[in-house]
Design a protein around this motif. Structure first.
Motif, PDB file in Angstrom:
ATOM      1  N   UNK A  82     -54.666  69.642   6.118  1.00 25.65           N
ATOM      2  CA  UNK A  82     -54.667  69.762   4.661  1.00 25.65           C
ATOM      3  C   UNK A  82     -55.595  68.670   4.150  1.00 25.65           C
ATOM      4  N   UNK A  83     -56.542  69.070   3.312  1.00 25.40           N
ATOM      5  CA  UNK A  83     -57.552  68.137   2.815  1.00 25.40           C
ATOM      6  C   UNK A  83     -57.141  67.562   1.465  1.00 25.40           C
ATOM      7  N   UNK A  84     -57.729  66.397   1.122  1.00 28.78           N
ATOM      8  CA  UNK A  84     -57.470  65.811  -0.182  1.00 28.78           C
ATOM      9  C   UNK A  84     -58.071  66.714  -1.255  1.00 28.78           C
ATOM     10  N   UNK A 144     -59.731  65.772  -3.819  1.00 29.86           N
ATOM     11  CA  UNK A 144     -61.000  65.251  -4.323  1.00 29.86           C
ATOM     12  C   UNK A 144     -62.156  65.408  -3.350  1.00 29.86           C
ATOM     13  N   UNK A 145     -61.870  65.532  -2.049  1.00 38.28           N
ATOM     14  CA  UNK A 145     -62.942  65.610  -1.058  1.00 38.28           C
ATOM     15  C   UNK A 145     -62.483  66.467   0.119  1.00 38.28           C
ATOM     16  N   UNK A 146     -63.140  67.595   0.321  1.00 41.75           N
ATOM     17  CA  UNK A 146     -62.714  68.536   1.363  1.00 41.75           C
ATOM     18  C   UNK A 146     -63.120  68.099   2.766  1.00 41.75           C
ATOM     19  N   UNK A 147     -63.654  66.893   2.911  1.00 44.54           N
ATOM     20  CA  UNK A 147     -63.954  66.397   4.256  1.00 44.54           C
ATOM     21  C   UNK A 147     -62.989  65.291   4.679  1.00 44.54           C
ATOM     22  N   UNK A 148     -62.059  64.928   3.810  1.00 47.39           N
ATOM     23  CA  UNK A 148     -61.079  63.876   4.109  1.00 47.39           C
ATOM     24  C   UNK A 148     -59.707  64.515   4.332  1.00 47.39           C
ATOM     25  N   UNK A 149     -59.106  64.231   5.480  1.00 47.74           N
ATOM     26  CA  UNK A 149     -57.806  64.788   5.830  1.00 47.74           C
ATOM     27  C   UNK A 149     -56.685  64.045   5.118  1.00 47.74           C
TER      28      UNK A 149
END
Length: 97
Positions: A82-84, A86-91
């Motif tokens: 599940x991503x943050x 605000x940023x879809x590259x941060x778990x």
């Protein structure tokens, strides 16, 4: 004119729904260096090529419901991320399958 509007609405819903399903996809860890994972889809067609996706882990990333549990992530693990918001590259959280 109505056809164009209907087509636009249909395409918008398709994009929105495909983005939502991205969260639930199972992935396999292909590589890990420090706080970065490179993942690929867990179900792969051997005749297809897949680009690896880079995922950043932070001190607030939760693994299997536990904080500071990043050491349990290894190459070959099948996970769901599940991503943050605000940023879809941060778990934000990771669950082993």
């Amino acid at each position: 004119m109505i056809r164009i509007l209907m087509l636009t609405v249909l395409m918008s819903w398709t994009v929105i729904l495909s983005a939502c399903s991205h969260v639930d996809e199972k992935s396999v860890i292909e590589d890990r260096q420090d706080n970065t994972l490179w993942i690929a889809p867990s179900n792969q067609d051997p005749e297809e090529q897949y680009a690896l996706q880079e995922v950043t882990l932070t001190s607030s990333t939760v693994v299997d419901g536990k904080s500071n549990h990043l050491d349990t992530l290894h190459v070959g693990d099948v996970i769901t991320i599940e991503y943050t918001e605000t940023d879809s590259s941060i778990a934000e959280s990771i669950t082993h399958e």
